[in-house]
Design a protein around this motif. Structure first.
Motif, PDB file in Angstrom:
ATOM      1  N   VAL A  88      16.949  71.206  94.314  1.00 21.04           N
ATOM      2  CA  VAL A  88      15.981  70.617  94.228  1.00 21.04           C
ATOM      3  C   VAL A  88      16.014  69.437  95.092  1.00 21.04           C
ATOM      4  CG1 VAL A  88      13.458  69.850  93.607  1.00 21.04           C
ATOM      5  CG2 VAL A  88      15.421  71.367  92.373  1.00 21.04           C
ATOM      6  N   ARG A  90      13.373  66.868  97.648  1.00 18.23           N
ATOM      7  CA  ARG A  90      11.346  66.358  97.258  1.00 18.23           C
ATOM      8  C   ARG A  90      11.432  65.486  97.891  1.00 18.23           C
ATOM      9  NH1 ARG A  90      10.103  66.883  91.930  1.00 18.23           N
ATOM     10  NH2 ARG A  90      10.127  69.094  92.615  1.00 18.23           N
ATOM     11  N   THR A  98       3.232  64.319  99.476  1.00 23.43           N
ATOM     12  CA  THR A  98       4.694  64.530  98.389  1.00 23.43           C
ATOM     13  C   THR A  98       4.966  66.131  99.355  1.00 23.43           C
ATOM     14  OG1 THR A  98       5.108  63.759  96.139  1.00 23.43           O
ATOM     15  CG2 THR A  98       6.136  65.888  96.591  1.00 23.43           C
ATOM     16  N   ASP A 100       8.379  69.702  99.525  1.00 20.63           N
ATOM     17  CA  ASP A 100       8.929  69.875  99.202  1.00 20.63           C
ATOM     18  C   ASP A 100      10.573  70.194 100.337  1.00 20.63           C
ATOM     19  OD1 ASP A 100       8.341  69.052  96.283  1.00 20.63           O
ATOM     20  OD2 ASP A 100       7.380  71.548  96.850  1.00 20.63           O
ATOM     21  N   SER A 103      13.169  74.024  97.411  1.00 20.30           N
ATOM     22  CA  SER A 103      13.167  74.352  95.534  1.00 20.30           C
ATOM     23  C   SER A 103      13.969  74.875  95.018  1.00 20.30           C
ATOM     24  CB  SER A 103      11.904  75.002  95.406  1.00 20.30           C
ATOM     25  OG  SER A 103      10.596  74.548  96.129  1.00 20.30           O
ATOM     26  N   THR A 106      15.289  78.812  96.049  1.00 18.50           N
ATOM     27  CA  THR A 106      15.914  78.124  97.344  1.00 18.50           C
ATOM     28  C   THR A 106      16.416  78.865  98.194  1.00 18.50           C
ATOM     29  OG1 THR A 106      13.897  76.640  97.819  1.00 18.50           O
ATOM     30  CG2 THR A 106      15.531  77.069  99.676  1.00 18.50           C
TER      31      THR A 106
END
Length: 212
Positions: A88, A90, A98, A100, A103, A106
């Motif tokens: 993750v 971001r 924010t 991403d 994620s 992904t």
């Protein structure tokens, strides 16, 4: 003639506007970190002002089957599943917007880890594949959400690994921004721009002589 001169100076303004756009690395971080079912933050401090026209971020990281690589980085040592689906990432602007980058889920679990990779997240990059690889790829979200914001301030990169074993290793990041707008320093006109300005002034003078 009047319309021709207006068009000429419009073209000059456009040329100067393009020359005013500036791109480059505005902040970086190289604080190594290891995340295994944990998360952490890295900070990118931008100390100058400028209206964002385009923003990309390069992140260097590794997701390997054990053992970990450590701060030296390199190629994966373990040959098992790297579980890249646990990554993750971001990015958050100083004002709280924010986006991403990656994620959970992904990427697939993966078959063989890519080792330490420099990955640039770019809205105009390639469509990302199912496994981690070095290069320039589109993020999950849209970095264009940062467009027109002032780049000044403390940007935050969130780094997370969602399960135990096969930790995510972070090495460095760079914030790459193209700026445009009134906050930018005025550039010195390029020779071509100066030539265009001279032509425009000459045309204006000739028009005045004919109308005299």
């Amino acid at each position: 003639m009047k319309h021709t001169i207006i068009k000429l100076f419009g073209a000059l303004a456009l040329t100067l506007g393009v020359a005013n756009a500036q791109a480059g690395v505005v902040a970086n971080d190289s604080t190594y970190g290891l995340f295994d079912n944990t998360n952490g933050l890295r900070y990118l401090d931008v100390t100058s002002h400028g209206s964002i026209a385009d923003l990309n971020i390069l992140v260097s990281f590794a997701k390997c089957d054990n053992p970990v690589l450590g701060a030296a980085g390199g190629a994966c040592i373990g040959t098992g599943t790297p579980y890249e689906n646990e990554i993750v990432l971001r990015l958050t602007s100083p004002g709280g917007v924010t986006v991403d980058l990656v994620s959970q889920g992904t990427y697939t679990q993966g078959s063989v880890g890519a080792g330490q990779v420099p990955l640039t997240f770019d809205d105009e990059g390639a469509v990302r594949g199912s496994q981690v690889q070095a290069g320039s790829f589109r993020p999950v979200g849209m970095l264009s959400d940062f467009d027109k914001l002032d780049m000044f301030g403390l940007w935050t990169l969130y780094i997370g690994d969602t399960n135990r074993q096969d930790p995510l290793e972070y090495y460095s990041s760079q914030l790459i921004v193209t700026t445009s707008g009134a906050d930018d320093p005025a550039p010195v006109p390029e020779p071509a721009s100066l030539g265009l300005l001279a032509l425009g002034l000459a045309g204006l003078a000739a028009a005045r002589r004919r109308n005299a």
